[in-house]
Write an enzyme that holds these catalytic residues in place. Structure first.
Site, PDB file in Angstrom:
ATOM      1  N   ARG A 161       0.746  -1.235   0.046  1.00  0.00           N
ATOM      2  CA  ARG A 161       0.057   0.044  -0.273  1.00  0.00           C
ATOM      3  C   ARG A 161       0.804   1.332  -0.004  1.00  0.00           C
ATOM      4  O   ARG A 161       2.182   1.253   0.649  1.00  0.00           O
ATOM      5  CB  ARG A 161      -0.835  -0.083   1.150  1.00  0.00           C
ATOM      6  CG  ARG A 161      -2.005  -1.106   1.299  1.00  0.00           C
ATOM      7  CD  ARG A 161      -2.761  -0.881   2.495  1.00  0.00           C
ATOM      8  NE  ARG A 161      -3.755  -2.251   2.562  1.00  0.00           N
ATOM      9  CZ  ARG A 161      -3.500  -3.237   3.239  1.00  0.00           C
ATOM     10  NH1 ARG A 161      -2.329  -3.504   3.667  1.00  0.00           N
ATOM     11  NH2 ARG A 161      -4.317  -4.112   3.242  1.00  0.00           N
ATOM     12  N   LYS A 186      -2.238  -2.444   6.984  1.00  0.00           N
ATOM     13  CA  LYS A 186      -3.595  -2.114   7.621  1.00  0.00           C
ATOM     14  C   LYS A 186      -3.841  -2.952   8.873  1.00  0.00           C
ATOM     15  O   LYS A 186      -3.601  -4.162   8.753  1.00  0.00           O
ATOM     16  CB  LYS A 186      -4.518  -2.189   6.450  1.00  0.00           C
ATOM     17  CG  LYS A 186      -5.779  -1.718   6.877  1.00  0.00           C
ATOM     18  CD  LYS A 186      -6.462  -1.365   5.545  1.00  0.00           C
ATOM     19  CE  LYS A 186      -7.975  -0.947   5.898  1.00  0.00           C
ATOM     20  NZ  LYS A 186      -8.920  -0.884   4.775  1.00  0.00           N
ATOM     21  N   HIS A 257      -2.124   2.984  -5.859  1.00  0.00           N
ATOM     22  CA  HIS A 257      -3.051   1.847  -5.440  1.00  0.00           C
ATOM     23  C   HIS A 257      -3.412   0.945  -6.734  1.00  0.00           C
ATOM     24  O   HIS A 257      -3.539  -0.178  -6.742  1.00  0.00           O
ATOM     25  CB  HIS A 257      -4.177   2.048  -4.813  1.00  0.00           C
ATOM     26  CG  HIS A 257      -4.791   1.292  -4.032  1.00  0.00           C
ATOM     27  ND1 HIS A 257      -4.592   0.762  -2.602  1.00  0.00           N
ATOM     28  CD2 HIS A 257      -6.216   0.249  -3.994  1.00  0.00           C
ATOM     29  CE1 HIS A 257      -5.116  -0.042  -2.028  1.00  0.00           C
ATOM     30  NE2 HIS A 257      -6.229  -0.482  -2.911  1.00  0.00           N
ATOM     31  N   ARG A 260      -0.805  -1.529  -7.067  1.00  0.00           N
ATOM     32  CA  ARG A 260      -1.165  -2.902  -5.985  1.00  0.00           C
ATOM     33  C   ARG A 260      -2.205  -3.648  -6.762  1.00  0.00           C
ATOM     34  O   ARG A 260      -2.158  -5.031  -6.623  1.00  0.00           O
ATOM     35  CB  ARG A 260      -1.918  -2.386  -4.668  1.00  0.00           C
ATOM     36  CG  ARG A 260      -2.308  -3.341  -3.643  1.00  0.00           C
ATOM     37  CD  ARG A 260      -2.735  -2.580  -2.372  1.00  0.00           C
ATOM     38  NE  ARG A 260      -3.477  -3.209  -1.761  1.00  0.00           N
ATOM     39  CZ  ARG A 260      -2.786  -4.163  -0.617  1.00  0.00           C
ATOM     40  NH1 ARG A 260      -1.740  -4.259  -0.599  1.00  0.00           N
ATOM     41  NH2 ARG A 260      -3.566  -4.979   0.283  1.00  0.00           N
ATOM     42  N   HIS A 283      -4.661  -8.813   2.924  1.00  0.00           N
ATOM     43  CA  HIS A 283      -6.019  -8.540   3.018  1.00  0.00           C
ATOM     44  C   HIS A 283      -6.666  -9.281   4.376  1.00  0.00           C
ATOM     45  O   HIS A 283      -5.991 -10.288   4.733  1.00  0.00           O
ATOM     46  CB  HIS A 283      -7.071  -9.233   1.944  1.00  0.00           C
ATOM     47  CG  HIS A 283      -6.552  -8.353   0.721  1.00  0.00           C
ATOM     48  ND1 HIS A 283      -6.876  -8.833  -0.732  1.00  0.00           N
ATOM     49  CD2 HIS A 283      -6.435  -7.175   0.292  1.00  0.00           C
ATOM     50  CE1 HIS A 283      -6.751  -8.104  -1.594  1.00  0.00           C
ATOM     51  NE2 HIS A 283      -6.411  -6.673  -0.806  1.00  0.00           N
ATOM     52  N   TYR A 292     -10.630  -9.125  -7.852  1.00  0.00           N
ATOM     53  CA  TYR A 292      -9.776  -9.196  -8.952  1.00  0.00           C
ATOM     54  C   TYR A 292     -10.313 -10.337  -9.947  1.00  0.00           C
ATOM     55  O   TYR A 292     -10.131 -10.357 -11.276  1.00  0.00           O
ATOM     56  CB  TYR A 292      -8.269  -9.739  -8.585  1.00  0.00           C
ATOM     57  CG  TYR A 292      -7.791  -8.419  -7.598  1.00  0.00           C
ATOM     58  CD1 TYR A 292      -7.491  -7.297  -8.096  1.00  0.00           C
ATOM     59  CD2 TYR A 292      -7.687  -9.008  -6.173  1.00  0.00           C
ATOM     60  CE1 TYR A 292      -7.183  -6.496  -7.161  1.00  0.00           C
ATOM     61  CE2 TYR A 292      -7.085  -7.875  -5.405  1.00  0.00           C
ATOM     62  CZ  TYR A 292      -7.011  -6.651  -5.855  1.00  0.00           C
ATOM     63  OH  TYR A 292      -6.605  -5.837  -5.229  1.00  0.00           O
TER      64      TYR A 292
END
Length: 330
Positions: A161, A186, A257, A260, A283, A292
């Site tokens: 990120r 995150k 992003h 990513r 994630h 995706y």
């Protein structure tokens, strides 16, 4: 017992609730701070009072609704930004309800405000020729160009990120056996991402110019860590340069992003399992990786190729009377 004033409640919300009790990240605190700066300015203009004179009752559900509409119409906020602002306001009034139960009904009306629904668009990503063009864009004869090339290569290979990239330090890179890079992502989850040989070799060359492990891996010209705005600027700059040799880049809005997303799609195209991609990107759930699959036309085309066409001939319907013929012609 005297009820706490709005300024006192806001101060305690940030110092006690967010920082002491929840130990919220600095990104969360900064986001909440910006929301309340905008909200207090809006409420101050609406009621003709200075922010320190505002009371809890002055910020009711109607004012919050008008504030959110103001953000969308005047400031150009998206529905996502609107919902983020509302989440910060809800969190504060949840704290007010706990602190001062006498204001429970006032808080309940704000807590009942719903999020706004929005269209979830297909993610944008770069294909192999576009990634190659972007990596070739920086001028590696300069210090800034070598930095940008190393940063873009690392971003595309690891899928970090933007916040993870700018916070990297030289000590986070392990170039020995099993070369990898460590980061805290995150949700304060620490993870390690393996590096390809070419990426590890390039980082070794780059860090030879900045061997101190405590220094930022990708510093600014002043030796400080890059800001997120600076990262977005350099990605846009090199994307514009790359679009001269790869015109398809000119039709895409490329952000950090997007790189990513490109990493995830590249892994998916090489047959990597969704669970592994979720671990690679950090994630929270494998379900997040399904975006995706929705964006991957190759998978859909492969599924279509396995479906046999029906043997029944398809003929165009012909109406059997004048009424149907009339309706057909409308």
């Amino acid at each position: 017992m005297t009820a706490a004033t709005l300024p006192a409640l806001i101060q305690r919300f940030f110092t006690d609730r967010l920082c002491a009790q929840m130990e919220a990240s600095r990104h969360t605190v900064a986001g909440y701070r910006d929301t309340f700066r905008l909200l207090l300015r809006f409420a101050s203009a609406r009621h003709g009072k200075t922010p320190v004179k505002l009371g809890v009752e002055d910020i009711d559900a109607d004012l919050v609704a008008d504030f959110l509409v103001h953000g969308e119409t005047t400031r150009g906020n998206s529905a996502r930004s609107r919902n983020t602002r509302l989440a910060a306001i809800r969190s504060f009034f949840r704290y007010v309800a706990i602190t001062d139960p006498a204001r429970m009904l006032h808080c309940q009306r704000i807590l009942a405000m719903p999020n706004k629904r929005y269209v979830r668009r297909v993610v944008t990503f770069l294909d192999a020729p576009e990634m190659a063009a972007l990596l070739s864009a920086p001028d590696r004869s300069t210090w800034a160009g070598r930095r940008d090339h190393a940063l873009l290569l690392l971003a595309i290979q690891t899928g970090l990120r933007a916040s993870e990239l700018v916070n990297l330090r030289c000590g986070d890179v392990e170039l020995g056996t099993g070369a990898h890079i460590r980061c805290v992502g995150k949700g304060r989850k620490e993870r390690a991402t393996p590096l390809r040989r070419d990426t590890a070799k390039l980082l070794a060359t780059w860090m030879g110019e900045a061997p101190d492990g405590s220094k930022p891996l990708f510093p600014s010209m002043r030796g400080e860590r890059l800001s997120r705005d600076a990262l977005e600027h350099l990605v846009r700059k090199h994307c514009l340069t790359a679009s001269r040799t790869c015109p398809s880049l000119a039709t895409k809005r490329v952000t950090p992003h997007t790189l990513r997303h490109s990493t995830a799609m590249d892994l998916l195209h090489h047959g990597v399992d969704q669970a592994v991609i979720a671990l690679w990107l950090g994630h929270e759930s494998v379900a997040t990786t399904q975006i995706y699959l929705h964006a991957d036309m190759r998978t859909k085309e492969s599924a279509l190729a396995r479906v046999a066409a029906p043997a029944t001939p398809t003929n165009r319907f012909q109406p059997d009377d004048q009424l149907l013929a009339f309706l057909e012609g409308l």
